[in-house]
Design a protein around this motif. Sequence first.
Motif, short mmCIF file in Angstrom:
data_model
loop_
_atom_site.label_atom_id
_atom_site.label_comp_id
_atom_site.label_asym_id
_atom_site.label_seq_id
_atom_site.Cartn_x
_atom_site.Cartn_y
_atom_site.Cartn_z
N GLN A 69 28.29 -16.67 64.33
CA GLN A 69 28.34 -18.38 64.16
C GLN A 69 27.45 -18.83 62.99
N PRO A 70 28.03 -19.96 62.43
CA PRO A 70 27.44 -20.71 61.48
C PRO A 70 26.03 -21.30 62.11
N ILE A 71 25.25 -21.45 61.06
CA ILE A 71 23.88 -22.16 61.18
C ILE A 71 23.85 -23.48 60.27
N GLU A 72 24.45 -24.65 61.11
CA GLU A 72 25.11 -25.87 60.55
C GLU A 72 24.02 -27.01 61.12
N ASN A 73 23.35 -27.88 60.40
CA ASN A 73 22.75 -29.01 60.77
C ASN A 73 21.62 -28.39 61.93
N ALA A 74 20.94 -27.46 61.72
CA ALA A 74 19.95 -26.98 62.66
C ALA A 74 18.66 -27.91 62.67
N ARG A 75 18.29 -28.07 63.74
CA ARG A 75 16.81 -28.57 63.84
C ARG A 75 15.60 -27.85 63.85
N GLU B 105 13.77 -32.94 59.69
CA GLU B 105 14.79 -32.58 58.40
C GLU B 105 15.89 -31.83 59.52
N GLU B 106 17.04 -31.67 58.86
CA GLU B 106 18.23 -30.73 59.42
C GLU B 106 18.46 -29.62 58.37
N ILE B 107 18.66 -28.33 58.76
CA ILE B 107 18.91 -27.27 57.90
C ILE B 107 20.14 -26.54 57.87
N THR B 108 20.84 -26.34 57.05
CA THR B 108 22.28 -25.47 56.88
C THR B 108 21.86 -24.27 56.36
N VAL B 109 22.21 -22.98 56.54
CA VAL B 109 22.00 -21.77 55.96
C VAL B 109 23.53 -21.42 55.86
N HIS B 110 23.98 -21.07 54.50
CA HIS B 110 25.10 -20.96 53.87
C HIS B 110 25.36 -19.47 54.20
N GLY B 111 26.81 -19.10 54.59
CA GLY B 111 27.29 -17.80 54.23
C GLY B 111 26.81 -16.76 55.16
N THR C 26 20.56 -25.67 52.64
CA THR C 26 20.48 -27.17 52.50
C THR C 26 19.33 -27.72 53.50
N ILE C 27 18.77 -28.69 52.78
CA ILE C 27 17.72 -29.29 53.71
C ILE C 27 18.24 -30.84 53.51
N ARG C 28 18.58 -31.26 54.80
CA ARG C 28 18.86 -32.94 54.67
C ARG C 28 17.63 -33.41 55.18
#
Length: 892
Positions: A657-663, A831-837, A850-852
Amino acid sequence: MIPGRDTLKTKRELKVGARSYAIYSLKAAEEKIGDVARLPYSLKVLLENLLRFEDSRSVTTDDIAAFGDWLKKGRSDREIAYRPARVLMQDFTGVPAVVDLAAMRDAMKSLGHDPEKINPLAPVDLVIDHSVMVDYFRTPDAFRRNVEREYERNRERYQFLKWGQGAFDNFRVVPPGTGICHQVNLEYLAQTVWTAEREGETYAYPDTLVGTDSHTTMVNGLSVLGWGVGGIEAEAAMLGQPISMLIPEVIGFRLVGKLPEGSTATDLVLTVTEMLRKKGVVGKFVEFFGPGLDHLALEDQATIANMAPEYGATCGFFPIDEETLRYLRATGRSEERVALVEAYAKEQGLWRDSSGPEPVYTDTLELDLSTVTASLAGPKRPQDRVLLQKAPQSFAQALDKEYGLAGQKDKRVPVRGEDFDLGHGDVVIAAITSCTNTSNPSVMIAAGLLARNARKRGLAVKPWVKTSLAPGSQVVTDYLAKSGLQDDLDALGFNLVGYGCTTCIGNSGPLPGPISEAVNENNLAVCSVLSGNRNFEGRVSPDVRANYLASPPLVVAYAIAGSLNIDLTNDPVGKDDQGEDVYLKDIWPSNQEIAEAVRESVNAEMFAKRYADVFKGDELWRGVDAGDGQTYNWPPSTYVAKPPYFEGMTLEPAPVQPIENARILALFGDSITTDHISPAGSIKEDSPAGKYLKDHQTPVSEFNSYGSRRGNHEVMMRGTFANIRIKNLMLDGVEGGYTRHVPSGEQMAIYDAAMKYKAAGTPLVVIAGKEYGTGSSRDWAAKGTILLGVRAVIAESFERIHRSNLIGMGVLPLEFTKGQNWKALGLKGDEEITVHGVDSLEPRQTAKATIRFADGQATEIEVRVRIDTADELDYFRHGGILQYVIRKLAAA
């Protein structure tokens, strides 16, 4: 033990007396792959393992040839598949491993396959040694009462373990009240050269193991290559899976000279620990060599090997020599085994010969043993060595800088109902404990002789000191009794409290009520002095801030002195019957006295007698009703519960499963240990785990410890990241397991926040600094992490075992690159963290994250994927190593 194809044709016959053994010859391999005679001894053991299991699949001839390349460079990037001969467990880490095995049987059954496929293939020994607590002390019946209390607390766990002993093949249990797993291993289980029967032949090969306790390394003193792994890795090893590892760098530690008068093996190991921590040996083997080994007893070598986790190495290995043979004989091993060890070692080039060339190492350092002086380590890390004369300054500095109590050095407060007061720096716990030192007769006898000398001068232990003696085996009791020294220890309050790992792991038991009240109501920084290997903050006792490691005789001395504010090298330790000052030098035994007492009191018959029925147990153990059946019936219990890892499992793994917009669940600094992450010690009434137990009608008096409840995931996940001294830097000045739930802005327990995020379907990450996950292996540090919903940990660097365990539970370890860290990036935790791939990762690749930020701005960083091998990648893609093993066995 399943030999492979032997493509290189290295199988040979070794005759020892009238017996013949099949061996895989290192000399024969040398003819095929080049000169490996000067490999470090520890790497020769790994090389033999590959020769034996070479099958052109998991082990290839290229893997074997890589050892020749290592010799040229002192390092290698080659991944190898290593299969240890056996597995060792202690009960804290062993119970969840057996729980997992039982749950795996259920999973196999639900998949429509035979549950008995889940069975250890390698020999497994579990020693119940981590459950006894020091509730009773300073009384002749303390041991009996503590053991009875241990059974009252742990009966459900013991019933489960006894069921496992009957249900699983190749699985033995050493009952409570017998000894510490590492000492039982050193004195009885380990053979240095292992043997096994297959198809009418007897194979001989190096004794190797992995253990679910990081101090498994102790047996390296007996030339048995072994180290600690998580319960997850251990279960895979039991089930026939290889341990994937890179051929390690090996740091040679050259010893010269001999220990001077008054210095102990404990002082030596604290010096070695300090030196190797400064050197930097994390993930590396350390191997000891040089003429100094001629003057070190094997028990001293085992003391050094024990603390490999403290100096950061995978292991600290000592080669086979005459001292190895002496110890095997002295501990009751058969002459046939001793003869095999000698013949095998000499045939295979595993024998240390002072006249021969020294091995080639990646790097070396040297210590002159004659320079070792009396030392402690503290107040919170084993590598922070303090010279004995500098101990008061060490504590004063901690009082000012660590505890924020500057100017309060002389503060003292009355103790309710007592005729003494208490102050900063007072020693409230003095414990002779832990495998490190209680396995070594020289320091145990030294403690007894110091107690005798102190007793003769009329000295006594201060009344505020909780004293205890927890040896590593019953043999210690025998030789202390034979020498008469137990009487002297008893007279000073060091009565036997149990055979187990007590104070060193937080099983010190409660301080007397009035002492605890005085400490907590007046914010006192009091101390413990223990002969253990761990003194991390919050570990020994929730009431004690400063913890110092010391030799057993120094533990006795500090119990008499009663304070770290006293310089034992210059100040009197107390006054005698005549009111005269008595100094430490007046009661310290000479090296000759110690050696004579050891020689007169310790013999092989003691070991043979104590280990004759080691698996039988006492009446309490024999009275445990275990039940039977090949699958467990999971009765209602707050100690043992069926874990959720395999719920909804299918024969084929689902996509990652992707790791998207993780807290971010927590922001941590450097050196976050597995003690900080994993539940350990006592359970607080108002903690999430305490509330769970109360909801299940468990009275506070029966909470027991986290360690004893490791078989119940509901308790353990609630205690993850809940150490009383952990600092989540999302919060300002707050200690303990708390975080900020970002959507609401509310501060709450980490567990409660994680459950809110899980309910909202929000993935989580943990962000940390350097050396994340140092300390004991503690598989619950990884299990609790995944159960809280943490998908990835991003740190500056990881400790070897914890990184592996995270992968084994399906958590992705990532490292900052290019010198970055979370502080430099300005992270606050909102922040929110997304790890790609994450669905297409490769070992040791770099990935984008990506750090938002909270203001909507975003930045992209590069992180290194710390999945190091192809096997680890398989485990991650399957959701964990246990799922991988089940699917592989189901398909067989």
